[in-house]
Write an enzyme that holds these catalytic residues in place. Structure first.
Site, PDB file in Angstrom:
ATOM      1  N   LYS A 179      71.034 115.407  71.997  1.00  0.00           N
ATOM      2  CA  LYS A 179      72.235 115.391  72.838  1.00  0.00           C
ATOM      3  C   LYS A 179      73.255 114.390  72.303  1.00  0.00           C
ATOM      4  O   LYS A 179      72.889 113.393  71.660  1.00  0.00           O
ATOM      5  CB  LYS A 179      71.880 115.097  74.295  1.00  0.00           C
TER       6      LYS A 179
ATOM      7  N   LYS B 206      76.164 107.962  73.352  1.00  0.00           N
ATOM      8  CA  LYS B 206      76.882 106.805  72.795  1.00  0.00           C
ATOM      9  C   LYS B 206      75.951 105.894  72.004  1.00  0.00           C
ATOM     10  O   LYS B 206      76.399 105.115  71.182  1.00  0.00           O
ATOM     11  CB  LYS B 206      77.616 106.020  73.877  1.00  0.00           C
TER      12      LYS B 206
ATOM     13  N   LYS C 231      63.700 100.111  79.755  1.00  0.00           N
ATOM     14  CA  LYS C 231      64.744  99.155  79.385  1.00  0.00           C
ATOM     15  C   LYS C 231      64.160  97.815  78.980  1.00  0.00           C
ATOM     16  O   LYS C 231      64.674  97.154  78.088  1.00  0.00           O
ATOM     17  CB  LYS C 231      65.744  98.972  80.532  1.00  0.00           C
TER      18      LYS C 231
HETATM   19  P1  ADP Z   1      74.583 108.145  76.955  1.00  0.00           P
HETATM   20  O1  ADP Z   1      73.432 109.008  76.516  1.00  0.00           O
HETATM   21  O2  ADP Z   1      75.816 108.439  76.197  1.00  0.00           O
HETATM   22  O3  ADP Z   1      74.203 106.680  76.941  1.00  0.00           O
HETATM   23  P2  ADP Z   1      74.225 107.949  79.775  1.00  0.00           P
HETATM   24  O4  ADP Z   1      72.751 108.090  79.626  1.00  0.00           O
HETATM   25  O5  ADP Z   1      74.804 106.610  80.121  1.00  0.00           O
HETATM   26  O6  ADP Z   1      74.909 108.519  78.446  1.00  0.00           O
HETATM   27  O7  ADP Z   1      74.716 109.016  80.825  1.00  0.00           O
HETATM   28  C1  ADP Z   1      75.819 108.869  81.678  1.00  0.00           C
HETATM   29  C2  ADP Z   1      76.024 110.215  82.386  1.00  0.00           C
HETATM   30  O8  ADP Z   1      76.534 111.197  81.452  1.00  0.00           O
HETATM   31  C3  ADP Z   1      74.744 110.827  82.958  1.00  0.00           C
HETATM   32  O9  ADP Z   1      75.047 111.416  84.217  1.00  0.00           O
HETATM   33  C4  ADP Z   1      74.347 111.882  81.960  1.00  0.00           C
HETATM   34  O10 ADP Z   1      73.659 112.951  82.578  1.00  0.00           O
HETATM   35  C5  ADP Z   1      75.691 112.354  81.404  1.00  0.00           C
HETATM   36  N1  ADP Z   1      75.560 112.730  79.995  1.00  0.00           N
HETATM   37  C6  ADP Z   1      75.241 111.881  78.978  1.00  0.00           C
HETATM   38  N2  ADP Z   1      75.216 112.524  77.797  1.00  0.00           N
HETATM   39  C7  ADP Z   1      75.525 113.819  78.071  1.00  0.00           C
HETATM   40  C8  ADP Z   1      75.660 114.992  77.249  1.00  0.00           C
HETATM   41  N3  ADP Z   1      75.491 114.960  75.931  1.00  0.00           N
HETATM   42  N4  ADP Z   1      75.996 116.155  77.859  1.00  0.00           N
HETATM   43  C9  ADP Z   1      76.176 116.192  79.208  1.00  0.00           C
HETATM   44  N5  ADP Z   1      76.062 115.131  80.026  1.00  0.00           N
HETATM   45  C10 ADP Z   1      75.744 113.954  79.487  1.00  0.00           C
END
Ligand code: ADP
Ligand code: TRP
Length: 361
Positions: A224, A227, A123
């Site tokens: 994956k 956001k 980060k």
């Molecule tokens: P992002 O990648 O959208 O920023 P985060 O890293 O903040 O998401 O993840 C928040 C939660 O959502 C975590 O517990 C993560 O494992 C889950 N998560 C994020 N993206 C996915 C996905 N594509 N499929 C399943 N779970 C996800």
């Protein structure tokens, strides 16, 4: 010493986050809520909004209050019971013991061990790229001491409640290990002070290693759904217009094999859509695969998934608009009273141990 809550505690932090997508929903939020519903009774379930963590990286402070409430509304809409005695939903900053214990444990934490935290390294590196963001947004993008010692605050979140089980994603396992280390270190110096949460392997045994589920980006199924993606085309947000979401499904990237199979390596796009449909219908993936296997008309299959997603979003958004702020604030009030009782008892133990309070209060 008073142990205020006698049931073993499962605890997790629900990050305030406005633009949740269906990956977050099916991969994190729903499993957590199902866990709470299934385990309440046998366990005390502490779910809290880590609002003090929110500005370890730059945010718009004018929006934080709305984001906190919105976060709780999302969980309520997703089915988190607000009036269950064993389920607490609280805001971290409404329990001042979190901040107080953090200072104490800061002084027992090595600078070196914090510097090794991979999330800090990642980060802080992103923030170093911050000139561009700073110019664009006016946000202060300095790497802060808050970002640096955030794992100490996270350890306090856990230790204050004697939590044994802490469901976290892979990116948090190092922080959980730190919580175990600092608890062990304090216990060997001061006697039985903290409950040491179980090791990550034991957590996986208890919760199942459900972390494997990853919904893929619809436009580029090799990565994956996230956001932080540049374009919205491959990501379905919980707040998307149901028709727009249906269009995203219809234009999802697939392949030219003209045969539906669940094979994430060879056919990642179509497999992802099968997976999404399985989640939307709460059916096992084999059952969905058996229903569609060998089908040649991707368009017809996509239409089915698109209809299902638009139905899901319509229902979810209706529930979200009906989420009752009064009920949420009542849950906060009930939970924050209980959380303060437990956290203050632990804080007092720590204060007595380090000499800030007389041993017999
Ligand atoms: P992002 O990648 O959208 O920023 P985060 O890293 O903040 O998401 O993840 C928040 C939660 O959502 C975590 O517990 C993560 O494992 C889950 N998560 C994020 N993206 C996915 C996905 N594509 N499929 C399943 N779970 C996800
Ligand atoms: N750090 C976690 C995250 O970024 C959220 C969190 C804060 C947490 N305190 C916690 C999770 C304590 C589990 C236990 O997702």
């Amino acid at each position: 010493m008073d142990i205020v809550m006698s049931k073993p505690v499962i605890l997790t932090g629900l990050r305030a986050n406005n633009d949740l997508h269906i990956g977050n929903y099916f991969g994190a939020m729903l499993p957590m809520i199902e866990m709470a519903r299934q385990r309440a009774g046998e366990f005390q379930i502490n779910m809290f909004i880590p609002d003090l963590h929110s500005f370890t990286t730059p945010i718009d402070h004018d929006q934080l209050q709305d984001q906190i409430l919105n976060n709780a509304r999302l969980y309520a809409a997703a089915g988190l019971p607000l009036d269950h005695d064993d389920i607490l939903l609280y805001r971290q900053s409404y329990v001042p013991a979190h901040s107080e214990l953090t200072w104490i444990l800061d002084c027992f934490t090595g600078f070196g061990e914090m510097s090794r935290m991979t999330q800090f390294k990642d980060k802080s590196q992103n923030l170093h790229l911050g000139d561009y963001i700073r110019e664009k947004t006016g946000l202060d993008t300095r790497v802060t001491v808050g970002l640096f010692n955030y794992p100490v605050l996270m350890a306090c979140d856990i230790l204050l409640y004697d939590a044994q089980y802490v469901p976290v994603g892979d990116d948090q396992t190092q922080h959980l290990e730190f919580a175990r280390d600092i608890a062990g270190r304090m216990n060997s110096k001061f006697g039985d002070l903290f409950t040491v949460p179980h090791a990550v392997s034991k957590q996986h045994e208890f919760f199942g290693k459900g972390q494997g589920l990853r919904i893929k980006d619809l436009a580029d199924p090799s990565k994956k759904m996230s956001k932080s993606d540049d374009s919205d085309k491959g990501v379905i947000f919980l707040t998307d217009d149901p028709q727009v979401a249906a269009k995203k499904i219809m234009s999802a990237t697939t392949d030219d094999k003209a045969s539906i199979n669940y094979n994430p390596i060879e056919q990642p796009g179509i497999s992802n859509l099968l997976q999404v449909l399985a989640l939307l219908r709460s059916q096992p993936i084999d059952q969905i695969e058996a229903e569609f296997k060998g089908g040649q008309h991707y368009g017809d299959f996509k239409r089915i998934v698109a209809d299902e997603i638009s139905r899901f979003l319509t229902d979810f958004q209706t529930r979200l608009s009906e989420s009752d702020n009064q009920a949420i604030y009542a849950a906060f009030k009930r939970s924050e009273e209980r959380a303060n009782e437990h956290a203050n008892a632990t804080l007092l133990r720590a204060q007595q141990a380090v000499g800030l309070r007389p041993k017999e209060a």
